[in-house]
Enzyme design. Sequence first.
Site, PDB file in Angstrom:
ATOM      1  CG  ASP A 179      -2.077   0.920   1.120  1.00  0.00           C
ATOM      2  OD1 ASP A 179      -2.033   1.816   0.261  1.00  0.00           O
ATOM      3  OD2 ASP A 179      -3.048   0.751   1.889  1.00  0.00           O
ATOM      4  CG  ASP A 180      -0.199   4.734   0.115  1.00  0.00           C
ATOM      5  OD1 ASP A 180      -1.024   4.301  -0.704  1.00  0.00           O
ATOM      6  OD2 ASP A 180      -0.492   5.551   1.008  1.00  0.00           O
ATOM      7  CB  CYS A 199      -6.658   2.803  -0.990  1.00  0.00           C
ATOM      8  SG  CYS A 199      -5.070   3.194  -0.232  1.00  0.00           S
ATOM      9  NE  ARG A 242      -6.294  -1.071  -1.393  1.00  0.00           N
ATOM     10  CZ  ARG A 242      -5.277  -1.672  -0.764  1.00  0.00           C
ATOM     11  NH1 ARG A 242      -5.407  -2.896  -0.295  1.00  0.00           N
ATOM     12  NH2 ARG A 242      -4.138  -1.039  -0.593  1.00  0.00           N
ATOM     13  CE  LYS A 268      -6.151   0.142   2.422  1.00  0.00           C
ATOM     14  NZ  LYS A 268      -5.292   1.335   2.290  1.00  0.00           N
ATOM     15  CG  HIS A 292      -9.950   0.793   1.607  1.00  0.00           C
ATOM     16  ND1 HIS A 292      -8.982   1.761   1.452  1.00  0.00           N
ATOM     17  CD2 HIS A 292     -11.067   1.448   2.038  1.00  0.00           C
ATOM     18  CE1 HIS A 292      -9.473   2.938   1.770  1.00  0.00           C
ATOM     19  NE2 HIS A 292     -10.745   2.780   2.138  1.00  0.00           N
ATOM     20  CB  SER A 308      -6.666   3.229   5.084  1.00  0.00           C
ATOM     21  OG  SER A 308      -6.730   3.129   3.694  1.00  0.00           O
ATOM     22  CG  HIS A 345      -1.606   3.832   3.863  1.00  0.00           C
ATOM     23  ND1 HIS A 345      -1.907   4.640   4.931  1.00  0.00           N
ATOM     24  CD2 HIS A 345      -2.524   4.122   2.902  1.00  0.00           C
ATOM     25  CE1 HIS A 345      -2.962   5.386   4.630  1.00  0.00           C
ATOM     26  NE2 HIS A 345      -3.351   5.094   3.404  1.00  0.00           N
ATOM     27  CG  ASP A 361      -2.455   0.827  -2.905  1.00  0.00           C
ATOM     28  OD1 ASP A 361      -1.300   1.255  -2.721  1.00  0.00           O
ATOM     29  OD2 ASP A 361      -3.441   1.256  -2.266  1.00  0.00           O
ATOM     30  CG  ASN A 362      -1.786   4.323  -4.106  1.00  0.00           C
ATOM     31  OD1 ASN A 362      -2.823   3.863  -3.629  1.00  0.00           O
ATOM     32  ND2 ASN A 362      -0.849   4.879  -3.359  1.00  0.00           N
ATOM     33  CE  LYS A 364      -2.986   7.565  -1.034  1.00  0.00           C
ATOM     34  NZ  LYS A 364      -2.956   6.907   0.283  1.00  0.00           N
TER      35      LYS A 364
HETATM   36 MG    MG Z   1      -2.694   3.039  -1.343  1.00  0.00          MG
END
Ligand code: MG
Length: 440
Positions: free
Chosen positions: A39-40, A79, A83, A132, A134, A157, A227, A279-280, A300
Amino acid sequence: MKHRLTPFVVLVSLLISNVALFAAATPSSPPNFIVIFCDDMGYADIGPFGAEGYQTPHLNRMAAEGMTFTDFHVGRAVCSPSRSAIITGSYPKRVSVNGNFSPKSKTGLNPDEITIAEVLKQQDYATACFGKWHLGHEPEFLPTSQGFDEFYGLPYSHDMWNLHPENGTRYNFPVLPLYEGTTVINPALTAEDQSAHTRILTERTVQFIAQNKDQPFFIYLPHPLPHVPLLMGPDFEGKTEHGAYGDVIEELDWSVGQILDSLDTHDLRENTLVIFTSDNGPWLRYGDHGGSAGPLREGKGTYFEGGFRVPCVVSWPGTIPSGTVNPEFAATLDLLPTFAALAEAPLSPDRIIDGQDISSLLRGEKIPDYERAFFYYQGPNLNAVRKGKWKLIFPSRYTVWEKGNGGLPGANRTVHPLPLSLFNLDTDVGETTNVADQHP
Ligand code: MG
């Protein structure tokens, strides 16, 4: 001189051809799939993509034994929509996931959508989601309602949390719950609880591999990290010169090593496709608690490459040629149609899948004139479009935040107008030079 076949040669030839026929007629067992979805995590945040200040030996090994994709993209640079893209193989807008879900959301990914887990369920895969989600936290939206046999993890998150440093002044988040299936097993996570998550998610993954080693399985491991807030186990805290961000990445790398070792233990490496990606891009507003997009512009939440282009390492010894760097365009949208093809699972004719089967790219086959459809960079609107090396960004405005430090976000922002812009990503991956005037 003419060759004459002796009875012995004929016999051997028949035996060989029968063996070949038998081998061809025996279906090889369908591959297992493990998707490690950070994540991130920014483009330059792991060793194979040039990270410095900490070590990622297990990802380095995975890259040496497999393939890195240098032009790999997410479906949107935040996010929940990102996803939805990896889970459905379709652009977020197509499945109506137009922004991030929050603890107050009453909706989620429509249960009528067909998820990657549901596609594989047709071929009797054991399926699990650890991490996660989300994509909605009401029971009908959770993973166990969307094709996953097991779910352990967070509904959204982990900064949507009453212990968020700015909770009292800005966000008013509720306590953060932990789920097993659709049951809340811990209604109020502490920072200590969360510090154990990378380890526990890894243990659950290793356990699931052992339990399902004799049947095909799909594990979706969406790590809540890196993240913010950055939380790591005691074995990793304070370990790197890069600070908390490096500590977290080293624990995620440790997790990769545990998973690869587990596959080795059960002799499953050559029948398991492992994909590691994000994810980004990095949340640059968090400064030293955010990652790095390296040569890419921004991060992001933007439609620049720093938001959409992410690190990607894949491993499947014996099928994916080792130590290869693949510069072709590929995307998280491609995983669902690729897994479906490899598992020989049918896709529903009434769905539009925006990704495409990239199994030949994974095998390292050179595809003459490899051609992708247009790729759309969606923010709240359609902001940019890509075809081959050309990326066209429509007139728009984008926000640049001051960088914070110590886990707090930067407070001030500037908004920049952007005219119609054309970038040649082959020669200008940093999107620095607008050549729209030269290519009307
Ligand atoms: Mg993310």
